[in-house]
Design a protein around this motif. Structure first.
Motif, PDB file in Angstrom:
ATOM      1  N   ALA A   1       2.610  40.082   6.414  1.00  0.00           N
ATOM      2  CA  ALA A   1       3.285  38.898   5.886  1.00  0.00           C
ATOM      3  C   ALA A   1       4.795  39.097   5.877  1.00  0.00           C
ATOM      4  O   ALA A   1       5.556  38.209   6.283  1.00  0.00           O
ATOM      5  CB  ALA A   1       2.779  38.607   4.474  1.00  0.00           C
ATOM      6  N   TYR A   2       5.263  40.283   5.429  1.00  0.00           N
ATOM      7  CA  TYR A   2       6.690  40.568   5.441  1.00  0.00           C
ATOM      8  C   TYR A   2       7.201  40.763   6.865  1.00  0.00           C
ATOM      9  O   TYR A   2       8.298  40.316   7.212  1.00  0.00           O
ATOM     10  CB  TYR A   2       6.996  41.814   4.601  1.00  0.00           C
ATOM     11  N   LEU A   3       6.413  41.448   7.671  1.00  0.00           N
ATOM     12  CA  LEU A   3       6.840  41.727   9.036  1.00  0.00           C
ATOM     13  C   LEU A   3       7.073  40.437   9.804  1.00  0.00           C
ATOM     14  O   LEU A   3       8.014  40.317  10.596  1.00  0.00           O
ATOM     15  CB  LEU A   3       5.779  42.594   9.734  1.00  0.00           C
ATOM     16  N   ARG A   4       6.228  39.454   9.575  1.00  0.00           N
ATOM     17  CA  ARG A   4       6.356  38.178  10.270  1.00  0.00           C
ATOM     18  C   ARG A   4       7.619  37.438   9.854  1.00  0.00           C
ATOM     19  O   ARG A   4       8.220  36.715  10.648  1.00  0.00           O
ATOM     20  CB  ARG A   4       5.126  37.323   9.968  1.00  0.00           C
ATOM     21  N   ARG A   5       8.044  37.665   8.612  1.00  0.00           N
ATOM     22  CA  ARG A   5       9.213  36.952   8.104  1.00  0.00           C
ATOM     23  C   ARG A   5      10.526  37.655   8.428  1.00  0.00           C
ATOM     24  O   ARG A   5      11.595  37.059   8.301  1.00  0.00           O
ATOM     25  CB  ARG A   5       9.080  36.796   6.585  1.00  0.00           C
ATOM     26  N   LEU A   6      10.460  38.924   8.814  1.00  0.00           N
ATOM     27  CA  LEU A   6      11.691  39.650   9.119  1.00  0.00           C
ATOM     28  C   LEU A   6      12.283  39.152  10.443  1.00  0.00           C
ATOM     29  O   LEU A   6      11.568  39.039  11.437  1.00  0.00           O
ATOM     30  CB  LEU A   6      11.426  41.151   9.208  1.00  0.00           C
ATOM     31  N   PRO A   7      13.580  38.890  10.486  1.00  0.00           N
ATOM     32  CA  PRO A   7      14.218  38.397  11.723  1.00  0.00           C
ATOM     33  C   PRO A   7      14.524  39.532  12.699  1.00  0.00           C
ATOM     34  O   PRO A   7      15.660  39.703  13.145  1.00  0.00           O
ATOM     35  CB  PRO A   7      15.495  37.736  11.198  1.00  0.00           C
ATOM     36  N   ALA A   8      13.501  40.337  13.017  1.00  0.00           N
ATOM     37  CA  ALA A   8      13.689  41.446  13.956  1.00  0.00           C
ATOM     38  C   ALA A   8      13.407  40.972  15.381  1.00  0.00           C
ATOM     39  O   ALA A   8      12.727  39.966  15.605  1.00  0.00           O
ATOM     40  CB  ALA A   8      12.778  42.607  13.586  1.00  0.00           C
ATOM     41  N   THR A   9      13.926  41.728  16.369  1.00  0.00           N
ATOM     42  CA  THR A   9      13.697  41.388  17.779  1.00  0.00           C
ATOM     43  C   THR A   9      12.882  42.447  18.496  1.00  0.00           C
ATOM     44  O   THR A   9      12.359  42.189  19.581  1.00  0.00           O
ATOM     45  CB  THR A   9      15.049  41.225  18.499  1.00  0.00           C
ATOM     46  N   GLN A  10      12.765  43.643  17.889  1.00  0.00           N
ATOM     47  CA  GLN A  10      12.079  44.738  18.567  1.00  0.00           C
ATOM     48  C   GLN A  10      11.211  45.530  17.596  1.00  0.00           C
ATOM     49  O   GLN A  10      11.494  45.594  16.394  1.00  0.00           O
ATOM     50  CB  GLN A  10      13.089  45.720  19.197  1.00  0.00           C
ATOM     51  N   LEU A  11      10.161  46.143  18.159  1.00  0.00           N
ATOM     52  CA  LEU A  11       9.384  47.170  17.485  1.00  0.00           C
ATOM     53  C   LEU A  11       9.454  48.428  18.336  1.00  0.00           C
ATOM     54  O   LEU A  11       9.249  48.363  19.550  1.00  0.00           O
ATOM     55  CB  LEU A  11       7.914  46.767  17.325  1.00  0.00           C
ATOM     56  N   LYS A  12       9.742  49.569  17.692  1.00  0.00           N
ATOM     57  CA  LYS A  12       9.754  50.833  18.407  1.00  0.00           C
ATOM     58  C   LYS A  12       8.520  51.633  17.995  1.00  0.00           C
ATOM     59  O   LYS A  12       8.355  51.961  16.820  1.00  0.00           O
ATOM     60  CB  LYS A  12      11.022  51.631  18.109  1.00  0.00           C
ATOM     61  N   ILE A  13       7.664  51.943  18.964  1.00  0.00           N
ATOM     62  CA  ILE A  13       6.464  52.716  18.692  1.00  0.00           C
ATOM     63  C   ILE A  13       6.870  54.161  18.417  1.00  0.00           C
ATOM     64  O   ILE A  13       7.642  54.760  19.174  1.00  0.00           O
ATOM     65  CB  ILE A  13       5.485  52.653  19.870  1.00  0.00           C
ATOM     66  N   ASP A  14       6.330  54.731  17.358  1.00  0.00           N
ATOM     67  CA  ASP A  14       6.677  56.098  16.996  1.00  0.00           C
ATOM     68  C   ASP A  14       6.260  57.073  18.097  1.00  0.00           C
ATOM     69  O   ASP A  14       5.208  56.931  18.723  1.00  0.00           O
ATOM     70  CB  ASP A  14       6.005  56.476  15.679  1.00  0.00           C
ATOM     71  N   ARG A  15       7.110  58.097  18.294  1.00  0.00           N
ATOM     72  CA  ARG A  15       6.903  59.059  19.374  1.00  0.00           C
ATOM     73  C   ARG A  15       5.604  59.843  19.206  1.00  0.00           C
ATOM     74  O   ARG A  15       5.057  60.348  20.187  1.00  0.00           O
ATOM     75  CB  ARG A  15       8.095  60.003  19.475  1.00  0.00           C
ATOM     76  N   SER A  16       5.094  59.962  17.962  1.00  0.00           N
ATOM     77  CA  SER A  16       3.856  60.716  17.759  1.00  0.00           C
ATOM     78  C   SER A  16       2.683  60.060  18.477  1.00  0.00           C
ATOM     79  O   SER A  16       1.794  60.752  18.995  1.00  0.00           O
ATOM     80  CB  SER A  16       3.561  60.846  16.262  1.00  0.00           C
ATOM     81  N   PHE A  17       2.652  58.730  18.560  1.00  0.00           N
ATOM     82  CA  PHE A  17       1.572  58.035  19.267  1.00  0.00           C
ATOM     83  C   PHE A  17       1.769  58.132  20.781  1.00  0.00           C
ATOM     84  O   PHE A  17       0.802  58.280  21.534  1.00  0.00           O
ATOM     85  CB  PHE A  17       1.517  56.576  18.834  1.00  0.00           C
ATOM     86  N   VAL A  18       3.032  58.053  21.195  1.00  0.00           N
ATOM     87  CA  VAL A  18       3.318  58.141  22.631  1.00  0.00           C
ATOM     88  C   VAL A  18       2.984  59.536  23.152  1.00  0.00           C
ATOM     89  O   VAL A  18       2.470  59.698  24.269  1.00  0.00           O
ATOM     90  CB  VAL A  18       4.800  57.798  22.907  1.00  0.00           C
ATOM     91  N   HIS A  19       3.224  60.554  22.343  1.00  0.00           N
ATOM     92  CA  HIS A  19       2.983  61.931  22.773  1.00  0.00           C
ATOM     93  C   HIS A  19       1.508  62.161  23.113  1.00  0.00           C
ATOM     94  O   HIS A  19       1.173  62.884  24.058  1.00  0.00           O
ATOM     95  CB  HIS A  19       3.437  62.899  21.675  1.00  0.00           C
ATOM     96  N   ASP A  20       0.603  61.551  22.348  1.00  0.00           N
ATOM     97  CA  ASP A  20      -0.835  61.747  22.559  1.00  0.00           C
ATOM     98  C   ASP A  20      -1.467  60.616  23.357  1.00  0.00           C
ATOM     99  O   ASP A  20      -2.692  60.535  23.441  1.00  0.00           O
ATOM    100  CB  ASP A  20      -1.546  61.863  21.203  1.00  0.00           C
ATOM    101  N   LEU A  21      -0.636  59.768  23.938  1.00  0.00           N
ATOM    102  CA  LEU A  21      -1.149  58.552  24.565  1.00  0.00           C
ATOM    103  C   LEU A  21      -2.130  58.834  25.686  1.00  0.00           C
ATOM    104  O   LEU A  21      -3.167  58.166  25.806  1.00  0.00           O
ATOM    105  CB  LEU A  21       0.035  57.729  25.088  1.00  0.00           C
TER     106      LEU A  21
END
Length: 714
Positions: free
Chosen positions: A605-625
């Motif tokens: 609910a908060y995330l949808r209301r935030l006027p952000a333009t990007q999400l950065k995926i944490d490197r820990s998930f990318v490392h084990d992708l």
């Protein structure tokens, strides 16, 4: 009374009768007042009041009887035997002493009331009838047994009523007590007079009777003297009682004031005024006592240093009153976890210390630490909503971790180690932490000087388009080139800056240098968006937006070329502050990105209301992708969520081609990692771009806009 010719026909002087009734009421009032005096804790004062009060009250009752006798008139010369009259006075004093003695009791049971009322009735009757025998009539007085019995019943009833009133009036205070005391005195006075005149009505004087004591006590002048003397005695007694009561009241008031002042002084000296917990002074004293006991008996002491994580947003968002309420609740929860003999203290704003005695081992202290984490992790009700908090705990044990005088410092060091691991955790002290603490103090001093000495540098790591492979921007990363230590890792000096209050200065330095670098690149013909990390400390500053605006205006930078990255945990830590700051930054025209996404606890609910333009995926998930099915599932979910919200996805920490291929297939818009380039100084970044992307140097890179992001959401 019979009035036939066989008996003398007595008369009564109505004015003297009224005087006797008034005297009885006055004596009753004095008796009620004296009943309060004989309950003081000082035995000597009690004895003095009991003796003097018995004589004064007895004299008043006896005088009432004597005046009533003077109101009784026979057609013969009447007098009173001195000895018998004195004995009747002694009986009155004895009755008064008994009444005051019973009045001094703490409780009055039915048995005691019955016994005391009967004894007092016997004494009053003795006083009355001995006083009448003092007339020494010849022939003797003829008594009506029924009237005598009735007078005895009235005496017993009057005594019971008087004693009950003595005790009942203890519950009443102030002006109400005076009013009830007057009313009670009237009731008691009338009851005493009723007994007296009933006893008089029981006496019959045969015709031809002669008073053999006619030459004793007699005469109206004597009656007036008795009336005035007894009245003066009781008046003086009542005045003394009132004066004593006033002095006792003042003394009690001064004693209460002194006690309150002493209590407040002790409380302020030894207690935390907000929570009521021990302060540092008491903590150190109890720690010393606990250490002495442990040394004598060979026991252990555990000290737990508790610091709330991110408590400042509570004060910032809800106000200090709400923050105080939370601290009081924290104190109550900590107290509920301790045993009798343990100590809970508040030694700072949101810092608490627990001292546990007779601890069997370190495992026991860790159990308590886990309980604290659980209890303080429960929601705090605040202004109609619930607020979640966590804490960091440092544990030290004596003698395992050293002497007791070092427990606080070592638990403090362990607590900061817990914070550096992310908070919401506990850490037990280890020897290397002492070295770390001393080293941190030295390092923070050098960090303060690093800004002035020009030892800080800004490195840039490029971001590339997922499908195009073109450079879409760069992330500005702070580096510290120490003249002796070499390159100091941000993982070391950034937490240090947060701990010692330097993060604001470092953040401002990064902002100014990033804007200056964007301007230099534009002057050289290259337009490259730059992302700058924004700490939670900067996010809470009221002057954040004015500082950014000034930097943009000073270097003549298009706001769309500047992106601020805020970690997910920082964004969700204080949602109200985050919403306000994001809205103000969005209105300024800069771009916003949620960094390290997936490691926090975002509310959609908060995330949808935030006027952000990007999400950065944490490197820990990318490392084990390319190795973990779970990591792949998380990344898929994050990408789908971001696209559904109209956000671009940036994947950081890309190190292998397999990772790149999977991310491109999942339609991540931008990639960042060692596979493409490591962070480098600005000049090296231009050389790298010239070598890897020569055609792009003179081109204006695509700049994501807030409007475009909102259109995708729409």
């Amino acid at each position: 009374m019979l009035t036939d010719s066989s008996y003398l026909n007595p008369t009564y002087d109505p004015w003297v009768v009224c005087a006797s009734i008034a005297l009885a009421i006055f004596a009753s009032y004095v008796a009620l007042d004296l009943a309060k005096r004989v309950r003081t804790p000082d035995r000597a004062i009690v004895l003095g009041w009991w003796t003097g009060g018995s004589m004064a009250l007895g004299t008043g009752i006896w005088a009432m009887h004597f005046v009533g006798m003077f109101a009784f008139q026979l057609p013969i010369l009447v007098g009173y035997d001195r000895i018998l009259t004195f004995v009747s006075w002694l009986a009155a004093v004895a009755v008064s002493g008994m009444a005051l003695r019973v009045a001094s009791r703490e409780t009055l049971s039915l048995r005691h009331l019955s016994f005391a009322a009967l004894a007092m009735a016997m004494g009053i009757c003795a006083m009355h009838y001995i006083g009448m025998l003092a007339m020494v009539m010849s022939p003797a007085i003829v008594w009506d047994p029924w009237m005598v019995a009735l007078s005895a019943v009235i005496a017993a009833a009057a005594s019971a009523v008087a004693l009950t009133i003595f005790f009942w009036l203890r519950r009443v205070t102030g002006m109400q007590a005076i009013a009830w005391q007057i009313a009670a005195a009237v009731v008691m006075g009338i009851a005493i007079c009723g007994m007296h005149y009933t006893g008089m009505a029981a006496a019959h004087f045969p015709t031809g009777s002669v008073c053999l004591a006619w030459n004793g006590l007699r005469g109206d002048s004597l009656g007036m003297l008795v009336l005035v003397g007894a009245g003066a005695l009781m008046l003086m007694t009542m005045f003394t009682s009132a004066l004593d009561a006033r002095m006792q009241s003042q003394t009690a008031r001064l004693a209460r004031s002194l006690q309150v002042a002493n209590d407040e002084l002790k409380h302020s000296a030894f207690r935390d005024p907000l929570t009521g917990l021990c302060n540092r002074l008491v903590l150190e004293d109890r720690l010393g006592q606990a250490a002495a006991r442990a040394e004598r008996h060979g026991g252990r002491i555990a000290l737990l240093f508790v610091d709330l994580d991110a408590f400042k947003p509570i004060n910032d968002s809800f106000g200090h009153t709400a923050g105080d309420t939370v601290l009081q609740e924290v104190a109550a929860r900590l107290r509920s976890l301790t045993r009798e003999g343990d100590t809970v203290a508040r030694i700072g704003g949101d810092e608490f210390v627990l001292v546990l005695e007779d601890v069997p081992d370190e495992a026991f202290a860790e159990v308590i630490a886990r309980r604290i984490l659980t209890v303080l992790g429960q929601p705090f009700p605040l202004e109609g909503r619930e607020v979640q908090l966590s804490c960091s705990i440092g544990v030290s044990i004596a003698p395992d971790h050293g002497s007791a005088d070092k427990l606080i410092g070592r638990a403090d060091a362990a607590m900061y180690m817990a914070k550096r691991t992310g908070g919401a955790n506990y850490v037990a002290w280890t020897p290397r932490m002492d070295v770390d603490v001393r080293g941190q103090v030295d390092l923070q001093t050098e960090l303060r000087q690093a800004i002035e000495r020009g030892e800080l540098e800004l490195h840039f790591q490029p971001k590339l388009g997922g499908r195009s492979g073109r450079v879409t921007g760069a992330e500005a990363l702070l580096r510290w080139r120490h003249p002796e230590r070499g390159m100091v890792s941000p993982a070391i000096f950034v937490p240090l800056a947060e701990r010692f209050g330097l993060i604001g200065s470092l953040g401002q330095w990064v902002l100014d240098r990033a804007c200056r670098q964007i301007r230099q690149w534009q002057d050289a013909g290259t337009t490259l968006p730059v992302a700058v990390n924004l700490s939670v400390h900067q996010l809470r500053r009221d002057d954040l937006v004015p500082r950014i605006r000034n930097a943009l205006e000073e270097h003549r930078i298009d706001p769309k070329l500047l992106t601020f990255e805020i970690t997910e945990s920082a964004a969700m830590e204080d949602t109200q502050t985050t919403m306000r700051s994001f809205s103000e930054l969005s209105a300024l025209g800069v771009s916003l990105a949620i960094d390290d996404f997936g490691t926090g606890y975002s509310s959609l609910a908060y995330l949808r209301r935030l006027p952000a333009t990007q999400l950065k995926i944490d490197r820990s998930f990318v490392h084990d992708l390319d190795q973990s099915v779970d990591a792949l599932a998380v990344v898929k979910a994050v990408v789908s969520l971001a696209h559904a919200l109209g956000l671009e996805v940036v994947a950081e920490g890309v190190e292998t081609e397999n990772q790149r291929d999977v991310l491109v297939q999942l339609q991540c818009e931008q990639l960042q990692g060692f596979l493409f380039a490591r962070p480098m100084p600005a000049a090296e970044l231009l050389q790298w771009m010239q070598h890897e992307h020569p055609r792009q140097l003179a081109a204006v890179t695509r700049i994501p806009t807030v409007e475009g992001s909102r259109a995708l959401r729409g």
